[in-house]
Write a protein that holds these residues in place. Structure first.
Motif, PDB file in Angstrom:
ATOM      1  N   GLU A 753       0.831  -1.209   0.000  1.00 49.96           N
ATOM      2  CA  GLU A 753       0.000   0.000   0.000  1.00 49.96           C
ATOM      3  C   GLU A 753       0.865   1.259   0.000  1.00 49.96           C
ATOM      4  N   THR A 754       2.016   1.198   0.693  1.00 51.95           N
ATOM      5  CA  THR A 754       2.959   2.328   0.636  1.00 51.95           C
ATOM      6  C   THR A 754       3.462   2.538  -0.786  1.00 51.95           C
ATOM      7  N   PHE A 755       3.717   1.459  -1.482  1.00 49.02           N
ATOM      8  CA  PHE A 755       4.168   1.530  -2.878  1.00 49.02           C
ATOM      9  C   PHE A 755       3.110   2.213  -3.744  1.00 49.02           C
ATOM     10  N   ILE A 756       1.865   1.824  -3.579  1.00 53.25           N
ATOM     11  CA  ILE A 756       0.789   2.410  -4.391  1.00 53.25           C
ATOM     12  C   ILE A 756       0.607   3.880  -4.044  1.00 53.25           C
ATOM     13  N   THR A 757       0.656   4.190  -2.742  1.00 58.58           N
ATOM     14  CA  THR A 757       0.457   5.579  -2.312  1.00 58.58           C
ATOM     15  C   THR A 757       1.567   6.487  -2.834  1.00 58.58           C
ATOM     16  N   GLN A 758       2.823   6.011  -2.788  1.00 57.98           N
ATOM     17  CA  GLN A 758       3.937   6.853  -3.230  1.00 57.98           C
ATOM     18  C   GLN A 758       3.911   7.064  -4.737  1.00 57.98           C
ATOM     19  N   LEU A 759       3.620   6.025  -5.490  1.00 58.11           N
ATOM     20  CA  LEU A 759       3.569   6.204  -6.943  1.00 58.11           C
ATOM     21  C   LEU A 759       2.399   7.107  -7.322  1.00 58.11           C
ATOM     22  N   ASP A 760       1.207   6.819  -6.748  1.00 58.90           N
ATOM     23  CA  ASP A 760       0.026   7.672  -6.924  1.00 58.90           C
ATOM     24  C   ASP A 760      -0.189   8.046  -8.390  1.00 58.90           C
ATOM     25  N   SER A 761       0.070   7.078  -9.248  1.00 62.00           N
ATOM     26  CA  SER A 761      -0.106   7.311 -10.684  1.00 62.00           C
ATOM     27  C   SER A 761      -0.553   6.013 -11.319  1.00 62.00           C
ATOM     28  N   ILE A 762      -1.720   6.070 -11.990  1.00 57.23           N
ATOM     29  CA  ILE A 762      -2.235   4.869 -12.648  1.00 57.23           C
ATOM     30  C   ILE A 762      -1.246   4.402 -13.711  1.00 57.23           C
ATOM     31  N   ASN A 763      -0.691   5.337 -14.459  1.00 57.66           N
ATOM     32  CA  ASN A 763       0.238   4.965 -15.538  1.00 57.66           C
ATOM     33  C   ASN A 763       1.478   4.293 -14.989  1.00 57.66           C
ATOM     34  N   HIS A 764       2.003   4.786 -13.876  1.00 59.64           N
ATOM     35  CA  HIS A 764       3.200   4.189 -13.302  1.00 59.64           C
ATOM     36  C   HIS A 764       2.923   2.792 -12.778  1.00 59.64           C
ATOM     37  N   ILE A 765       1.784   2.605 -12.135  1.00 63.43           N
ATOM     38  CA  ILE A 765       1.441   1.259 -11.641  1.00 63.43           C
ATOM     39  C   ILE A 765       1.252   0.312 -12.816  1.00 63.43           C
ATOM     40  N   ASN A 766       0.591   0.781 -13.876  1.00 62.62           N
ATOM     41  CA  ASN A 766       0.405  -0.066 -15.059  1.00 62.62           C
ATOM     42  C   ASN A 766       1.744  -0.416 -15.700  1.00 62.62           C
ATOM     43  N   LEU A 767       2.648   0.551 -15.749  1.00 67.17           N
ATOM     44  CA  LEU A 767       3.973   0.285 -16.308  1.00 67.17           C
ATOM     45  C   LEU A 767       4.703  -0.780 -15.495  1.00 67.17           C
ATOM     46  N   PHE A 768       4.597  -0.691 -14.181  1.00 63.90           N
ATOM     47  CA  PHE A 768       5.218  -1.700 -13.320  1.00 63.90           C
ATOM     48  C   PHE A 768       4.621  -3.081 -13.584  1.00 63.90           C
ATOM     49  N   LEU A 769       3.298  -3.152 -13.701  1.00 64.69           N
ATOM     50  CA  LEU A 769       2.641  -4.449 -13.921  1.00 64.69           C
ATOM     51  C   LEU A 769       3.005  -5.040 -15.278  1.00 64.69           C
ATOM     52  N   THR A 770       3.088  -4.204 -16.302  1.00 64.36           N
ATOM     53  CA  THR A 770       3.376  -4.731 -17.637  1.00 64.36           C
ATOM     54  C   THR A 770       4.813  -5.207 -17.783  1.00 64.36           C
ATOM     55  N   GLU A 771       5.714  -4.758 -16.938  1.00 69.32           N
ATOM     56  CA  GLU A 771       7.107  -5.206 -17.030  1.00 69.32           C
ATOM     57  C   GLU A 771       7.387  -6.445 -16.196  1.00 69.32           C
ATOM     58  N   LEU A 772       6.405  -6.919 -15.424  1.00 66.41           N
ATOM     59  CA  LEU A 772       6.647  -8.071 -14.560  1.00 66.41           C
ATOM     60  C   LEU A 772       6.971  -9.305 -15.393  1.00 66.41           C
ATOM     61  N   LYS A 773       7.943 -10.077 -14.914  1.00 67.59           N
ATOM     62  CA  LYS A 773       8.262 -11.364 -15.524  1.00 67.59           C
ATOM     63  C   LYS A 773       8.818 -12.282 -14.446  1.00 67.59           C
ATOM     64  N   GLU A 774       8.882 -13.569 -14.759  1.00 70.29           N
ATOM     65  CA  GLU A 774       9.243 -14.566 -13.741  1.00 70.29           C
ATOM     66  C   GLU A 774      10.714 -14.522 -13.358  1.00 70.29           C
ATOM     67  N   GLU A 775      11.544 -13.961 -14.193  1.00 72.63           N
ATOM     68  CA  GLU A 775      12.991 -13.946 -13.931  1.00 72.63           C
ATOM     69  C   GLU A 775      13.309 -13.146 -12.658  1.00 72.63           C
ATOM     70  N   ASP A 776      14.238 -13.660 -11.870  1.00 72.28           N
ATOM     71  CA  ASP A 776      14.703 -12.950 -10.675  1.00 72.28           C
ATOM     72  C   ASP A 776      15.847 -12.040 -11.092  1.00 72.28           C
ATOM     73  N   THR A 777      15.538 -10.767 -11.308  1.00 72.01           N
ATOM     74  CA  THR A 777      16.550  -9.841 -11.815  1.00 72.01           C
ATOM     75  C   THR A 777      17.644  -9.561 -10.794  1.00 72.01           C
ATOM     76  N   SER A 778      17.390  -9.797  -9.500  1.00 70.63           N
ATOM     77  CA  SER A 778      18.425  -9.533  -8.499  1.00 70.63           C
ATOM     78  C   SER A 778      19.545 -10.554  -8.545  1.00 70.63           C
ATOM     79  N   SER A 779      19.343 -11.653  -9.268  1.00 73.27           N
ATOM     80  CA  SER A 779      20.418 -12.643  -9.396  1.00 73.27           C
ATOM     81  C   SER A 779      20.893 -12.804 -10.831  1.00 73.27           C
TER      82      SER A 779
END
Length: 1314
Positions: A753-779
């Protein structure tokens, strides 16, 4: 954006001689100075203050004794170990540096005005009093003599093709009157011109230029000659051209000076005599005169030696030397050496060192020699927090150009703002106190320290015109005067501003090899004066002083590389040796030009970069190809000669680890490495930011966001739950947004909820969702530098994309479903299996019940957004699958479909019965299971259509579950299913289906054909069949079982159902089921069969088994012998190769224990080219490889496989042999039984004994070290090396046959037989 910083200066005033110095030269091999005066020539070592050699020029008459003679040239000749000098009287004299003897090698009656040797010391040019040029070899043999003044232009004369006249040509803004404009006559040379010819050589020695007074015009003219004395070009008429002349060593330009009506300039000419660029000296027209121009050896610095033209009140003139550099086509005045008005301190000889490009030698009229050593440095503010503006100060004469890179990147020669002083600036230093690093102090040529800071009166950063000031300029806050009189310019160096009221500076010591550290504070009586509060004597020459604002450490470097620590925060400052954590003294192996303090692995180190590109941390060399480096916060950034920029986190590395990382080339996803342009240098790094400012060789700037800095900052933001800053940075720098979740999944889900509140932008949340993939980018994409373990997968076993989508959707629905409507739809669509039906249903709900909240999304907008995410055809198909025609029409209207395409189809569907309508839709969408479900509800009249669908799509199991078991439809489906199973060669299962649905006749045929005799008998008795047909059925089944070698089952059918005991007994005898055959013989009282059939069969079985065992034993023995031979040949070939090529020969691996060897056969490795595209081809290829033919490539493996098959076959005979032995003993065939038991026992023993030999332990690495008289050093060493390699398990190699397991626990022998 670099400045020249004085590293050290050497003052030597011990030398005194008659007259005053006229010329001097520097010896390359010893560094001593050769100085010539009106009376003598002296070799002097300024480091020791000793005269090495000296000779009088008046004793032998080379110069008059009254001191009126002049030396017009002096040159050190290293090859001849002599010095050559020329006098105005015309003598050319050699001074032998070993014997101190003078020798006249030539004389010119008209006198000499100059002498100039070529850079390779092969030629010498002499200009005479008769205005001629004499060219001679190094042996003083004349080559040519030509006049300086030539009427011809030279070989490089311009070609005119005669296109039009001057009167008809276009003259631009000057207008037509320019055509009638007369060319102004060239003015004669100025009165103070010495009217001597000047000669300068190009760096490669192929051309030289001569500047001389033209007899016709009285003005100076420059002519360019080649090495053969042929005139190449003559300069164009230049008004006001002066005497100074110097050719740039790189060969591009000739520098001279020109006096314009309104300015005084340094001008540059090309080799064709045409002007090419200039810069203006910071003086008025008739204020100064330029005595000489001198390029340093690498063409980076131009020294301008000036004198005032107007004497002062005391009748003396002021002298100064200025050092100019160029960058981005702008000339900067970097250093100004003001020698004052004292004639005894005025320079009379100036020259650059031929070996060290930034070393300048000056000799004054009082015989004092001063040697200055400069180094390149970038003056950057030392702050480490966000309050530091990343300031970089560039000295340009009386101006300081300051650029604040945190606010803006301004390419040089422009800057954020300029600070103007009244005197040229020589040094700049920033305040080291935290929170005050934006303040700077400047040390000027007249000995003042100017302090600049932020204007405390500023209250707003906006101007009256509405523009905002991004980088507010600093203002002069204080001016300090330094005490004492400077003996020579730049007597103070390495100015360091430690605190608001504390400066540290370095001054030369009482002896040349010492220095003095001065602690300067404002005077108590006079606040405008910096007074020396304390002095610290240093036994050595200090060449660098560096301070770390985080630890407060001040480190000094001496000229020999020694490192000292200044304990400045004590009442009495002192020096201490630099020591590591173990107490050992640490010094640089060689002096370093740039130094910086940093902490590596928790221990403080002094980093140093040499002029040879070696980077040191104390006495440890880190890298040897470094162009530049900078330390910012916890990171070390370097640029290398391989055109890369490395960024390393020092807290995560040890000194050894740092060496290892810098020595490696970096992996594919190595965040510490990036490519940069050739020759890039680090200007500064913005603290607490991701920007690195690089300067290219031509002077322009580039800003890069280094991946290591970016990821470190992102991790810091994500750990602090600053999602908005992290998201904006990742979006701008194209960092994969998956890192927001992958960095710490648990924390992200807990703070969604903190993430959603800070972004406070439908476009930014949609951009985050559309880039999701199964790969673990931290490794994978962004692995941590500390190589921490990868995150564990979600405990629920769900996929990452589904987890994030569900969590975000749940949070958004609980917060404001109307506001986040589009993002909720995106979370449905972006799941691993897109929930398009759910998304469409939500859109339909919006259409049915439009939200009343202001700003809510309408159904039209939601559907339009869905069409952006999903292909319109897919969305149409899914909407059709909801059976909601309103929704279908809504989607179809938003698509590009033609209404003629879909309206007839939809109208047809609306006219159908609901279940049949859904069946039609599902069949159209190829959802056949759903279609079958809806069709089964349509009634019996549609059953033929259902049956046809089941047959086409093979939905038999699903169909059977939809109909009652006692219905005719179920029976018809079962029959169809049984027919399908029969076609699939699953006849027994078809029989079961037919039996249970009430079709016994068909079931009986199915069971009979599949040899399922028990089920067949059951069905036959259920029908029931008459006894004769049942017997006939039993005989048919028994015949099939006999063909399948199922003799016991065949005998049971014949005995119990066909009532034929004799046939049953014969079947058992044929199958060697001796005990069961005896049981039936005695049960039916048919002992006659014992004599007629049983005993002969026993004897035949003994014979067959004996012959088979003997054949298997013989084959086993032959294969075993051949395997030993093959292995011996292979080992011999391997040792031969080792003897030829040594133990490190890579081909020796071809003869490993698991491989084969050629034995002189015609067979080769051609089988290796067989294609293995399918399992069948692979098996075929394996069979071809494992050939038992002698000399085949894999013969040893084929033999091992064959031996294993023989052992397995013989071992499986234990039960059969045991039953046969018991039957033989029963009928008193003891002799035959004993023979069979003996043969079988011998076969088993031989095979069991051979197993360790055929399959030795550690098959590929089992050999003991080879020693003995037949071994060589190479073979013994190779044996030991092979034994030390990790052994590979034979079972792990699919091509190496494994040893078979023998069943020694099975009892088969009879004790009664011996």
């Amino acid at each position: 954006m670099r400045n020249l910083k004085l590293l050290k200066s050497l003052l030597s005033s011990e030398l005194q001689g008659p007259g005053s110095p006229l010329c001097f030269s520097v010896r390359n091999d010893t560094g001593s100075l050769l100085i010539a005066s009106q009376f003598s020539i002296t070799e002097y070592d300024p480091r020791t203050g000793q005269v090495v050699s000296e000779a009088s020029l008046t004793a032998d008459g080379f110069l008059p004794e009254d001191g009126s003679g002049l030396v017009v040239g002096l040159q050190d000749l290293a090859e001849l170990e002599s010095a050559c000098l020329a006098t105005s009287g015309g003598d050319v004299v050699l001074f032998n540096l070993n014997t101190c003897q003078l020798e006249c090698v030539g004389s010119v009656d008209s006198g000499l005005t100059s002498m100039s040797w070529s850079p390779d010391e092969e030629l010498v040019i002499l200009t005479t009093g008769q205005e001629t040029i004499i060219m001679m070899t190094k042996d003083f043999e004349p080559i040519t003599e030509i006049g300086i003044h030539q009427d011809d232009f030279g070989e490089g004369k311009f070609i005119t093709v005669g296109w039009g006249k001057k009167e008809t040509q276009f003259h631009g803004s000057e207008g037509k009157q320019a055509a009638q404009k007369k060319i102004q006559e060239v003015q004669p040379a100025v009165a103070w011109d010495d009217r001597r010819a000047r000669v300068t050589w190009r760096g490669d020695g192929q051309l030289f230029a001569v500047s001389a007074i033209c007899p016709q015009t009285g003005a100076r003219k420059v002519r360019v000659w080649n090495r053969e004395g042929v005139l190449q070009a003559t300069s164009e008429p230049i008004n006001g051209l002066e005497q100074a002349l110097c050719w740039k060593p790189s060969g591009s330009l000739i520098a001279s000076t020109q006096r314009h009506p309104n300015k005084h300039s340094v001008v540059f000419m090309e080799k064709n005599g045409l002007l090419h660029g200039d810069f203006t000296l910071p003086f008025s027209k008739d204020q100064t005169k330029v005595k000489e121009l001198l390029w340093n050896s690498d063409s980076t610095v131009l020294a301008v030696w000036l004198e005032d033209m107007t004497p002062g009140d005391d009748g003396h003139v002021n002298s100064c030397i200025q050092l100019w550099t160029v960058g981005n086509y702008h000339w900067y005045l970097k250093q100004s050496l003001d020698f004052g008005r004292d004639p005894q301190k005025a320079p009379v000889c100036v020259c650059w060192d031929p070996e060290r490009p930034l070393r300048l030698h000056v000799v004054t009229r009082s015989w004092t020699s001063v040697t200055y050593d400069w180094g390149w440095t970038t003056e950057r503010s030392p702050g480490v927090d966000a309050t530091d503006n990343a300031n970089v100060a560039v000295i340009d004469g009386e101006k300081i150009l300051v650029t604040t890179f945190r606010q803006c990147v301004v390419p040089p020669p422009m800057s954020s703002f300029e600070l103007q002083s009244k005197s040229p600036v020589n040094q700049v230093t920033f305040l080291s106190r935290p929170q005050g690093t934006n303040q700077l102090a400047a040390f000027t040529a007249d000995g003042q320290v100017l302090v600049y800071g932020r204007d405390s009166g500023e209250t707003s950063d906006k101007r009256a015109d509405g523009f905002r000031i991004v980088s507010p300029s600093l203002v002069l806050q204080k001016t300090f005067r330094l005490p004492g009189v400077q003996d020579v310019p730049l007597s103070l160096r390495h100015l360091l501003w430690l605190e608001d009221d504390l400066f540290v500076a370095v001054r030369s010591g009482l002896i040349p090899t010492s220095s003095t550290l001065l602690m300067l504070r404002p005077g108590q009586d006079d606040g405008d004066t910096l007074a020396v509060r304390s002095e610290v004597e240093v036994d050595g020459v200090v060449v660098s002083v560096v301070h770390c604002s985080q630890t407060g450490t001040v480190a000094l470097q001496l000229e020999d590389g020694q490192i000292r620590k200044l304990l400045w925060d004590r009442p009495e400052p002192s020096l201490d040796e630099w020591r590591d954590s173990s107490g050992c003294s640490i010094n640089f192996p060689v002096p370093c030009m740039q130094t910086s303090l940093c902490s590596i692995g928790g221990e403080e180190y002094l980093l140093g970069l040499t002029d040879r590109s070696h980077l040191y941390a104390g006495d440890t060399e880190l890298a040897s190809n470094v162009c530049s480096f900078a330390v910012c916060n916890d990171f070390l950034l370097i640029t290398t000669h391989s055109h890369t920029c490395r960024c390393l986190q020092l807290s995560a590395l040890t000194l050894k680890g740092l060496q290892t990382v810098l020595a490696s080339d970096g992996g594919q996803n190595d965040e510490t490495l990036r490519r940069v342009e050739r020759g890039s240098r680090i200007v500064t790094v913005v603290p607490q930011d991701t920007r690195v400012i690089l300067q290219m060789p031509r002077g322009n700037l580039e800003t890069v966001h280094h991946r290591a800095l970016v990821l470190a900052q992102l991790r810091k933001w994500l750990d602090g739950l600053r999602f908005r800053e992290a998201f904006e940075c990742m979006r701008k720098l194209r960092i994969n947004l998956n890192l927001i979740y992958d960095h710490n999944p648990k924390v992200f889900l807990e703070n969604i909820e903190t993430f959603i509140t800070q972004l406070d932008s439908i476009n930014h949340i949609n951009l985050f969702l559309t880039e999701l993939k199964e790969e673990d980018t931290s490794s994978s994409m962004y692995p941590r530098p500390d190589s921490s373990a990868a995150r564990p997968p979600p405990a629920s076993g769900q996929k990452k994309v589904d987890v994030v989508c569900d969590a975000l959707r749940s949070a958004m629905e609980s917060m404001d479903p109307n506001k986040f409507c589009l993002s909720i739809l995106t979370s449905h669509v972006r799941k691993t299996v897109p929930e398009l039906e759910v998304a469409l249903q939500k859109v339909h709900e919006l259409r049915e019940n439009p939200p009343a909240a202001p700003g809510a999304v309408s159904a039209e907008e939601a559907l339009k957004y869905l069409l952006f995410l999903v292909n319109v055809n897919d969305l149409y198909e899914h909407s059709l699958g909801t059976y909601d025609f309103d929704l279908v029409l809504m989607v179809a209207e938003k698509s590009q479909k033609d209404p003629k395409e879909y309206l007839p189809f939809l109208n047809m569907l609306k006219g159908l019965e609901p279940n049949y309508q859904r069946y039609t839709i599902d069949k159209h969408l190829k959802r056949y299971r759903k279609a079958l479900l809806h069709l089964s509800k349509c009634g019996g009249e549609h059953f033929p259509e259902a049956l046809q669908l089941v047959k086409e799509q093979k939905l038999y199991s699903e169909a059977l579950r939809l109909y009652p078991a006692d219905s005719d439809h179920y029976k018809a489906l079962s029959c169809a299913y049984a027919e399908h199973l029969a076609e699939q060669q699953q006849v027994e299962q078809a029989g079961l289906l037919l039996w249970r649905c009430g079709e016994p006749a068909g079931a009986l045929r199915a069971f009979a054909s599949s040899s399922s005799w028990r089920n067949a008998i059951c069905v036959a008795q259920q029908i029931p069949l008459p006894p004769d047909q049942l017997a006939l059925l039993a005989r048919d089944l028994a015949e099939k079982l006999t063909e399948q070698r199922r003799y016991s089952e065949a005998a049971l059918l014949l005995d119990q159902y066909a009532k034929d005991c004799e046939e049953a007994i014969l079947a058992l005898i044929t199958g060697a089921v001796w005990e069961e055959a005896l049981r039936l013989i005695y049960m039916h009282n048919r002992q006659d069969i014992t004599e007629t059939n049983l005993k002969p069969a026993l004897l035949e079985a003994v014979s067959n088994q004996t012959v088979f065992l003997e054949a298997q034993t013989g084959t086993f023995s032959r294969h075993r012998t051949r395997l030993a031979v093959v292995r011996e040949l292979k080992e011999k070939a391997r040792l031969d190769m080792l003897d030829e090529d040594g133990p490190d020969c890579p081909d020796a691996e071809l003869y490993s224990e698991a491989s084969s060897v050629m034995t002189g056969s015609k067979y080769s490795q051609s089988n290796s080219r067989i294609s293995s595209r399918s399992s069948k081809n692979r098996r075929k290829a394996e069979r071809k490889k494992l050939s038992l033919k002698e000399g085949s490539p894999m013969e040893d493996r084929a033999l091992m496989q064959a031996l294993g098959e023989i052992i397995t076959t013989v071992d499986k005979m234990r039960e059969e042999i045991h039953g046969l032995l018991k039957a033989l003993v029963l009928f008193q065939f003891d002799r035959q039984a004993e023979k069979l038991q003996l043969v079988y026992e011998e076969a088993l023993q031989a095979m069991e004994a051979a197993v360790p030999e055929v399959w030795p332990e550690g098959l590929q690495n089992s050999q003991a070290p080879l020693t003995g008289p037949n071994s060589t050093a190479n073979s013994i060493m190779a044996s030991y090396q092979q034994q030390q390699r990790p052994a590979a398990s034979p079972q792990g190699d699919p091509e190496v046959p494994t040893a078979p397991k023998m069943r020694n626990g099975v009892k088969w022998k009879l004790a009664m037989l011996k």
